[in-house]
Design a protein around this motif. Sequence first.
Motif, mmCIF file in Angstrom:
data_model
loop_
_atom_site.group_PDB
_atom_site.id
_atom_site.type_symbol
_atom_site.label_atom_id
_atom_site.label_comp_id
_atom_site.label_asym_id
_atom_site.label_seq_id
_atom_site.Cartn_x
_atom_site.Cartn_y
_atom_site.Cartn_z
ATOM 1 N N THR A 1 29.452 38.942 40.337
ATOM 2 C CA THR A 1 30.188 38.572 41.540
ATOM 3 C C THR A 1 30.335 37.065 41.688
ATOM 4 O OG1 THR A 1 28.167 38.577 42.827
ATOM 5 C CG2 THR A 1 29.387 40.620 42.786
ATOM 6 N N VAL B 1 35.084 38.386 39.212
ATOM 7 C CA VAL B 1 35.615 37.023 39.136
ATOM 8 C C VAL B 1 36.023 36.726 37.699
ATOM 9 C CG1 VAL B 1 34.482 36.020 41.099
ATOM 10 C CG2 VAL B 1 33.222 36.333 39.001
ATOM 11 N N MET C 1 41.946 41.840 37.585
ATOM 12 C CA MET C 1 41.670 42.930 38.508
ATOM 13 C C MET C 1 42.790 43.938 38.509
ATOM 14 S SD MET C 1 38.784 42.395 39.900
ATOM 15 C CE MET C 1 38.159 41.613 38.443
ATOM 16 N N LEU D 1 26.106 30.633 48.588
ATOM 17 C CA LEU D 1 25.050 31.430 47.957
ATOM 18 C C LEU D 1 24.242 32.172 49.006
ATOM 19 C CD1 LEU D 1 23.908 29.017 45.132
ATOM 20 C CD2 LEU D 1 25.267 31.087 44.950
ATOM 21 N N MET E 1 26.439 35.053 49.926
ATOM 22 C CA MET E 1 26.626 36.026 48.849
ATOM 23 C C MET E 1 25.312 36.711 48.485
ATOM 24 S SD MET E 1 29.712 36.397 47.591
ATOM 25 C CE MET E 1 29.467 37.012 45.943
ATOM 26 N N TYR E 2 24.263 35.948 48.311
ATOM 27 C CA TYR E 2 23.042 36.485 47.683
ATOM 28 C C TYR E 2 21.795 36.316 48.538
ATOM 29 C CZ TYR E 2 26.259 36.146 43.774
ATOM 30 O OH TYR E 2 27.343 36.259 42.981
ATOM 31 N N SER F 1 33.474 30.534 41.428
ATOM 32 C CA SER F 1 34.171 31.674 42.025
ATOM 33 C C SER F 1 33.160 32.738 42.397
ATOM 34 C CB SER F 1 35.138 32.296 41.010
ATOM 35 O OG SER F 1 36.196 31.429 40.787
ATOM 36 N N TYR F 2 33.342 33.332 43.562
ATOM 37 C CA TYR F 2 32.512 34.459 43.961
ATOM 38 C C TYR F 2 33.423 35.489 44.612
ATOM 39 C CZ TYR F 2 28.849 31.041 43.334
ATOM 40 O OH TYR F 2 28.025 30.098 42.814
ATOM 41 N N ARG F 3 33.032 36.739 44.367
ATOM 42 C CA ARG F 3 33.829 37.776 45.002
ATOM 43 C C ARG F 3 32.933 38.979 45.245
ATOM 44 N NH1 ARG F 3 39.574 39.830 42.705
ATOM 45 N NH2 ARG F 3 40.028 37.620 42.922
ATOM 46 N N LYS F 4 33.006 39.545 46.418
ATOM 47 C CA LYS F 4 32.260 40.787 46.655
ATOM 48 C C LYS F 4 32.911 41.595 47.762
ATOM 49 C CE LYS F 4 28.544 39.610 49.914
ATOM 50 N NZ LYS F 4 27.096 39.658 50.119
ATOM 51 N N LYS F 5 32.501 42.866 47.766
ATOM 52 C CA LYS F 5 33.038 43.760 48.797
ATOM 53 C C LYS F 5 32.142 43.668 50.016
ATOM 54 C CE LYS F 5 35.111 47.091 45.748
ATOM 55 N NZ LYS F 5 34.753 48.149 44.831
ATOM 56 N N GLN G 1 37.569 42.756 50.391
ATOM 57 C CA GLN G 1 36.953 41.914 49.365
ATOM 58 C C GLN G 1 37.102 40.473 49.780
ATOM 59 O OE1 GLN G 1 38.395 42.419 45.437
ATOM 60 N NE2 GLN G 1 36.633 43.632 44.856
#
Lengths: 884, 201
Positions: free
Chosen positions: A8, A84, B1, B29, B32-33, B47-51, B60
């Motif tokens: 991610t 990504v 994607m 961060l 995200m985490y 780059s970061y991506r999450k649902k 997203q």
Amino acid sequence: MGPPPIVTGLSPNEGAPGTLIKIRGENLGKSPQDLIGLTICGVDCLLAAEWKSENKILAISGPIKGKGDVIVTTQSGGVGSCNVTFKGFHIATIGPMKESAVWVEETEPYSWGRYSLSPSSYQQEDPLGLSVEDTEKKVPEEDLLTYFPNKNGDITSHNFSARWFLLENHQATSFNDLQAGLVHLRRKVQGQKEGQLSFLKANIGAVMDQVDTLVNLKERYEIDLPKVGNEPTLKLEKAIKESEHEARKLFDEVLSRKDRAEKTRNALNVLSRFRFLFCLPCVIDRNVKKGDYDIVINDYIRVKNLFCKTDVPIFKTALNEVEKRITELQIKLHEDLQTMPITVEQQKRLIRYLVNLDAPFDSAWDAIKSRSDYINKKFKLIYNYHKSLDKPDPKTKNGSASKYSKYNKTPNVDITIIPACVNFTDEICISITETFPDLWKVGQAYFSGELQVKVEAGRQVEYKHIVMNVIENFCKFVRASLIPNSLDKGERGQFGSLTLPERDEIALYLPELLHSVRTAYVTLIRLDLPNEALDIVSLLLLDLRIHCMSIMFQQTTEQIKQLTETWKINYNGKFTGVTELPIQFLNLIEGMIQIVKESVLSTELREVGLLENQMAQKEMEKQLNNILTAFHNVLNNLSSSEDYDECENGVVSQLIGTPVSSHKTGSKSNIPIWEHRLLITLSNCLFTKGTVLDMVAEKFQQGGFPSLNTPLNNAKVLLEHLEKSILDKYLEQKSDPLVGTIEPSMYLGRFDWHLTIPPSDIRPYIKECINNLINVHSEIIHISPSLLNAVLPQVVETVAEELFRLMSCVQKFSREGAVQARADISVLQDFLSGYSTEKASNYFQEALDVVPPLDRTDAILVEDILRQCTARMKIQVLCLKRKK
Amino acid sequence: MSKKPTVQPALHKVIMVGSGGVGKSALTLQFMYDEFVEDYEPTKADSYRKKILLDGEEVQIDILDTAGQEDYAAIRDNYFRSGEGFLCIFSITEDESFQATQEFREQILRVKNDDNIPFLLVGNKCDLEEKRKVSFQEAQDRANKWGVPYVETSAKTREHVDKVFYDLMREIRARKKEENKTSNGRGKDKNKKKKLKCCIL
């Protein structure tokens, strides 16, 4: 399979090859080993990846160009996905001369362009124009080398050997093909010779280029000539020499510096080595105190390597000091090794130390010996301890009972006293379970070479002897304490004599003890001992099991012997007149079967089925016989004990109005009880024979015992005899008085058969007789209706016989007397018809025949009396009616 | 994607802007985490991506964490073009970073050519109250002037971290709905007009 990894986050999200990338996401592997794949834009980057956590991996990008996904693959989650993208770009092209953090595939440095004359393409063609097949039969290269030394089959080589080539490539080619190949080769050679021109034509471009280059070269050279003079290389050479000199000057300095450093280092080394030697005795002392034997050994080996060949006296002195310390240590370790108890691991470690120290002992063997001595000594110790407790005075024997606390519930055993032999056996079992495996393990380690000791010849045999000895001792101790008669006298003396407790007492412990021995046995089996050793224990177990079974049976026999009759008749159920006695008997046997089955009969690992053993089977049959005989005896005693008790409850004789003799009255007051007892015992007998024994047989079968028909059948026969004797006794008791009363009653009131009293009714003696019979009948019904058929007909028979006897004794019948007699007999016969046997009917008939015949009027009279009588005595008739 | 056949949830592209060292990466961060990174390491572009669940709807979020250093200023234009919403971050302990927000705001407006672009002014490091150099009022005033919300956060204590991202996404979502409406209606005409203009040019 866990969740797949998902990437991610990327930091950074673009970069040149060699960029350090922080890959973040979820489930990126549970450990570095779990991470099994990483591709960035399709390029495998696993090699440069560094797993940090489940959410983070560090990686270095490879030769990537363009955008792409970062895919992580883990063992636990499989191939992952990516949210990504990473964008890779080249900052500059990477060539052979440029340093790069990653491996870049080199493009071919020079291209042949249109003048393609690649040697490789030329090579691949077979010179004979034949297809090169992979011949299955290949001449080994070694052989070729011996046939054609210094030659080879490479067509471009100087040492090319045609024969080698042919053997290597065309071994399977036919002669015709080879001929054709030769023609082809010739033509090609010819063509090359002739076609030099054509070759030139074909490669005109290259040739022209070469010529141009040559011309160019020449022109340049001529231009340069005036500038540099005739010998341009001289100048170059001079420059090279100069630079070489400069370089050497620079380098010499470095070298000398390095030399100096080396020398200093050497000196330091020597110093430290000396210091090591002189400090060593102290160091050894300190480390021995701390128990760091490994360090001591290490130091010792080092010092020996360094100084063992020294001639310097001071070193020798120091070395001697060290040796002295080491010898002390060896002796100490050796003592430790033999001091029990000690774990196998400790022993192994000590042995290793001793071996590493070059100790003069045969340490491994000593360890084995000390272990076996220890075990034997411990056996003795346990024995002595229990022997000291084994006093006839029970009060000294308490303590150590806690282990048997579960027996506290048993009421008939003094809870504080557990027989010494039980404790002893138990403890010795635990002892062997604890100590023997270690002996075995050390032995195994010794012989498998794990201890790094040379195994001396003959040790195998000796070791086996030791092992066998230990096991034998163990078995003999157990035997001596539990089944001393399985040992001969000498051994019995040797292995002690603990007092054997009473049978009932030991019976409680035997299953438990058996279990202990078995546990020990299982431990031994697990060790993979040789069969010879295991068989000793196996034999002991078999004997113990037989003994145990025997004791169980004996105990049951004893319990059966003590069974008492309550005389309470159990009215429910199919069997009437049965008391609890047979059921108690059955329960005892059942309980015994259960215990025996659980403890003795079940075969565990590496045990023989007990009942396959002849001796065991015989013993069991014998014991079963004993049990059954015991029960038989119980019944027998019950039936014969006339003077059982003198209870005088008012059972009224039914022979009212009969003048009875005095001795009969005396016994009669007791008879009902006594007779009842007979009847009850009889029905118990029947019940036992008919049902209980079958149930016993069934139980045995369910318990997994082999068929025990012989003892059971014996018992049945015995019971049958008993039945008969009881029946006889009962009949005697019943019919004797009954029959005896007939005659006196018949002649009561000075009656005689020749008197002429006109008969109006049957005579009272007949009524009395009938009443007596009804009495017997009711008694039997009261106790056990099923006995009616066995008893009543017999009584009727004796009555009939007596009647016949009396009749035949009559000297003269008057006419009235004859009528009376006939009426009497007929009524009796009629009333008793339900229970009369053939024999009884015959007697009646014969009695009738004795009576003089009647004329017609008399016959009518007899019938009249008969009818009246039957009507009057309807109830009595009903009583004696046989139920269908 | 695009190669995935399943229907992807709506994607909201968020760009973190601000001077170097104000805590853009730390905020990202943390969001995200749930992780707070102590050591500072200048970002280039991450780059970061999450649902995530935004008001019950699965969406997203794509976060582009940009470089704050001036060295990378030249390539910012490129980044900003793809952004749908912006978190403009400064450190309340550093006035200079607050002043720099003005420049970022201008650059974004210039690139996006849209005064109503979803935008949040974020004052980070609010856990370091004792070192505060930029007063709340000062920042609030600037936000009011721009017509954007002002939120103070702490990447260290996670205070308001989720709030800034979620608030921004709500704005982006509202904005997209509005655009859909307009593109359904007279949007087409607009396009046509534009095309015509292009032709003339």
